[in-house]
Design a protein around this motif. Structure first.
Motif, PDB file in Angstrom:
ATOM      1  N   TYR A 134      17.369 -55.128   8.124  1.00  0.00           N
ATOM      2  CA  TYR A 134      16.613 -54.323   9.194  1.00  0.00           C
ATOM      3  C   TYR A 134      15.553 -54.921   9.545  1.00  0.00           C
ATOM      4  O   TYR A 134      14.580 -55.553   8.688  1.00  0.00           O
ATOM      5  N   THR A 135      15.001 -54.842  10.790  1.00  0.00           N
ATOM      6  CA  THR A 135      13.830 -54.981  10.961  1.00  0.00           C
ATOM      7  C   THR A 135      13.280 -54.183  12.119  1.00  0.00           C
ATOM      8  O   THR A 135      13.772 -53.060  12.347  1.00  0.00           O
ATOM      9  N   ARG A 136      11.982 -54.346  12.926  1.00  0.00           N
ATOM     10  CA  ARG A 136      11.219 -53.369  13.644  1.00  0.00           C
ATOM     11  C   ARG A 136      12.207 -53.259  14.866  1.00  0.00           C
ATOM     12  O   ARG A 136      12.864 -53.999  15.377  1.00  0.00           O
ATOM     13  N   PRO A 137      12.390 -52.120  15.713  1.00  0.00           N
ATOM     14  CA  PRO A 137      11.519 -50.785  15.374  1.00  0.00           C
ATOM     15  C   PRO A 137      12.020 -50.129  14.103  1.00  0.00           C
ATOM     16  O   PRO A 137      13.079 -50.258  13.770  1.00  0.00           O
ATOM     17  N   HIS A 138      11.177 -49.311  13.637  1.00  0.00           N
ATOM     18  CA  HIS A 138      11.501 -48.438  12.233  1.00  0.00           C
ATOM     19  C   HIS A 138      12.476 -47.409  12.648  1.00  0.00           C
ATOM     20  O   HIS A 138      13.417 -47.131  11.870  1.00  0.00           O
ATOM     21  N   GLU A 179      12.210 -56.511  26.077  1.00  0.00           N
ATOM     22  CA  GLU A 179      11.344 -55.986  26.813  1.00  0.00           C
ATOM     23  C   GLU A 179       9.887 -56.080  26.699  1.00  0.00           C
ATOM     24  O   GLU A 179       8.836 -56.011  27.497  1.00  0.00           O
ATOM     25  N   ASP A 180       9.546 -56.524  25.415  1.00  0.00           N
ATOM     26  CA  ASP A 180       7.989 -56.703  25.218  1.00  0.00           C
ATOM     27  C   ASP A 180       7.676 -57.849  25.807  1.00  0.00           C
ATOM     28  O   ASP A 180       8.293 -58.810  26.264  1.00  0.00           O
ATOM     29  N   LYS A 181       6.256 -58.115  25.915  1.00  0.00           N
ATOM     30  CA  LYS A 181       5.684 -59.196  26.703  1.00  0.00           C
ATOM     31  C   LYS A 181       5.864 -60.538  26.073  1.00  0.00           C
ATOM     32  O   LYS A 181       6.056 -61.664  26.692  1.00  0.00           O
ATOM     33  N   HIS A 182       6.201 -60.459  24.515  1.00  0.00           N
ATOM     34  CA  HIS A 182       6.437 -62.056  24.172  1.00  0.00           C
ATOM     35  C   HIS A 182       7.827 -62.122  24.212  1.00  0.00           C
ATOM     36  O   HIS A 182       8.447 -63.198  23.622  1.00  0.00           O
ATOM     37  N   LYS A 183       8.649 -61.498  24.745  1.00  0.00           N
ATOM     38  CA  LYS A 183      10.147 -61.786  24.714  1.00  0.00           C
ATOM     39  C   LYS A 183      10.719 -61.946  23.335  1.00  0.00           C
ATOM     40  O   LYS A 183      11.424 -62.820  23.232  1.00  0.00           O
ATOM     41  N   MET A 184      10.284 -61.092  22.317  1.00  0.00           N
ATOM     42  CA  MET A 184      10.518 -61.488  20.905  1.00  0.00           C
ATOM     43  C   MET A 184      11.996 -61.012  20.870  1.00  0.00           C
ATOM     44  O   MET A 184      12.627 -59.829  21.210  1.00  0.00           O
ATOM     45  N   THR A 185      12.865 -61.808  20.187  1.00  0.00           N
ATOM     46  CA  THR A 185      14.309 -61.434  19.743  1.00  0.00           C
ATOM     47  C   THR A 185      14.488 -61.262  18.197  1.00  0.00           C
ATOM     48  O   THR A 185      15.401 -60.964  17.620  1.00  0.00           O
ATOM     49  N   ASP A 186      13.437 -61.516  17.433  1.00  0.00           N
ATOM     50  CA  ASP A 186      13.610 -61.566  16.038  1.00  0.00           C
ATOM     51  C   ASP A 186      12.256 -61.170  15.580  1.00  0.00           C
ATOM     52  O   ASP A 186      11.197 -61.105  16.103  1.00  0.00           O
ATOM     53  N   ASP A 187      12.301 -60.799  14.155  1.00  0.00           N
ATOM     54  CA  ASP A 187      11.082 -60.075  13.500  1.00  0.00           C
ATOM     55  C   ASP A 187      11.520 -60.375  11.962  1.00  0.00           C
ATOM     56  O   ASP A 187      12.432 -60.569  11.515  1.00  0.00           O
ATOM     57  N   TYR A 188      10.289 -60.083  11.167  1.00  0.00           N
ATOM     58  CA  TYR A 188      10.434 -59.984   9.695  1.00  0.00           C
ATOM     59  C   TYR A 188      11.205 -58.768   9.352  1.00  0.00           C
ATOM     60  O   TYR A 188      11.694 -57.989   9.877  1.00  0.00           O
ATOM     61  N   GLN A 189      12.044 -58.761   8.182  1.00  0.00           N
ATOM     62  CA  GLN A 189      12.790 -57.917   7.737  1.00  0.00           C
ATOM     63  C   GLN A 189      11.945 -56.814   6.656  1.00  0.00           C
ATOM     64  O   GLN A 189      11.434 -57.075   5.876  1.00  0.00           O
ATOM     65  N   TYR A 190      12.644 -55.594   7.111  1.00  0.00           N
ATOM     66  CA  TYR A 190      12.212 -54.455   5.991  1.00  0.00           C
ATOM     67  C   TYR A 190      12.594 -55.003   4.736  1.00  0.00           C
ATOM     68  O   TYR A 190      13.944 -55.220   4.606  1.00  0.00           O
ATOM     69  N   GLY A 191      11.871 -54.555   3.667  1.00  0.00           N
ATOM     70  CA  GLY A 191      11.933 -54.479   2.570  1.00  0.00           C
ATOM     71  C   GLY A 191      11.555 -55.910   1.686  1.00  0.00           C
ATOM     72  O   GLY A 191      12.057 -56.344   0.408  1.00  0.00           O
ATOM     73  N   GLY A 192      11.226 -56.790   2.560  1.00  0.00           N
ATOM     74  CA  GLY A 192      10.879 -58.286   1.908  1.00  0.00           C
ATOM     75  C   GLY A 192      12.147 -59.228   2.001  1.00  0.00           C
ATOM     76  O   GLY A 192      13.177 -58.760   2.195  1.00  0.00           O
TER      77      GLY A 192
END
Lengths: 241, 241
Positions: A180-184, B44-57
């Motif tokens: 899982y990643t953001r959004p929450h 949709e965000d201005k940085h055109k992000m398609t990935d992000d850190y994962q919850y839980g580490g």
């Protein structure tokens, strides 16, 4: 530097897939190289023929033995390359085979097209036959790309993060847990609470249980094949009671 | 026209593999098309992000749910596309699955990278999960290419010769017999006499026996899985006596 040679009549196919992504950076860093070799350059007749009709009749052409044998012999003598024929008759490729292929400094993939390669190629130069799976594709090229990808990512330094190859599917004999990643919250679906608890031991526990559950549901055969550690085995037994 | 959509952060990867060979001709003829879609265009965000850190580490990024869900929904509503997530947790791809996928007029492949896609993508838009095999590659793109190849070649008219798909491995539950082309003698190895006899019935007999022998040697599991015809079964029994 590890070298992946490919004997093919379509060397240009190998351009775009390795110009992007993490593997392209490994190539730029000089950690490995992909060397597609045009079989036509090893054809000796004036028409540069690499295929011909098959003896005994039947639809479809067969790749001629001479160009392949000549090219493979050269790579065997110059860089002691391990020669792989991509063919449905071979052993099915898996992660264990990827680890095994990592041991060779030079690998050469023979890519058949049409009905396949002349049988004498097998007799004369092939060290090993590998099949990507129980399906038919139009040539060995995409199979070679997949195997190169699976092996190259295991080369030290290719994946930015050394830990990335350690926690993944198959290595432990289990499928992966959900990520899982953001959004929450997304369309009413929230990230599981445990993952935002900050409690690392409980998170690991949850992940292991999810891995076991998914593996039991989708791929119970993996569990039978793997050497699982005793903690995992006792968890599986508990679930089955 | 059958459409293969691909949701990816690397649409350009799909260029060279389909510019050559028999599939490129099928595309030129308008028999099917490959449509790689950049997931960044759905961020949709201005940085055109398609990935992000994962919850839980844990190491590695996760593909964000919003761009994928948005793109998949659009294809579902406009062309009723069958949405496939490429993931090791899915069912292993094989020839039977290729035949099955041939039935859909539009297929969409979601290609994960890094640690995979956010679990909610599965919950919200995925119709089916497919795994190419028991190995790890750096992204779903090459897996998508292999599956597209396996399905596209089955589209009527794509392979020049309609018979080419009928006599091949797996369809009959057996591996293929050996193929030979010219020269008749190569490095002391001659084409088997039977193949130049002109006796078609004996040639078919020889080929079937060779198929059975290779399958028993390399992939006895195929025989167990397949619905073989009674002639083949009685030949297998004879060999095992």
């Amino acid at each position: 530097m590890k070298t992946f040679n490919v004997l093919t009549i379509f060397p240009d196919m190998f351009k775009s897939p390795f110009e992007l992504g993490v593997l392209s950076k490994g190539i730029e860093k000089g950690l490995f190289k992909i060397n597609p070799i045009n079989l036509r350059d090893f054809a000796e007749d004036k028409h540069k023929m690499t295929d011909d009709y098959q003896y005994g009749g039947g639809a479809g052409l067969v790749m001629k033995p001479e160009p392949i044998v000549r090219a493979a012999r050269k790579l065997k003598s110059t860089e002691n390359s391990h020669i792989i024929l991509l063919d449905p008759r071979g052993k099915t490729f898996n992660q264990q085979k990827a680890e095994e292929l990592l041991q060779y400094e030079s690998l050469t993939f023979i890519c058949g097209r049409y009905e396949g390669v002349d049988e004498r190629v097998r007799n004369l130069v092939v060290d090993e036959e590998i099949s990507l799976g129980d399906f038919i594709i139009t040539g060995g090229e995409l199979a070679a790309m997949v195997i190169i990808d699976a092996v190259a990512r295991l080369i030290s330094g290719v994946l930015g993060d050394e830990t990335s190859t350690q926690e993944e599917s198959f290595l432990k004999g289990l499928l992966e847990y959900p990520h899982y990643t953001r959004p929450h919250e997304f369309e009413g679906l929230k990230v599981p609470k445990i993952l935002i608890s900050g409690h690392h031991q409980k998170i690991n526990e949850w992940r292991l249980e999810k891995s076991i559950k998914t593996t039991l549901q989708n791929r119970v055969d993996l569990i039978k094949k793997s050497a699982l550690d005793s903690d995992v085995l006792s968890r599986i037994k508990k679930r089955r009671r």
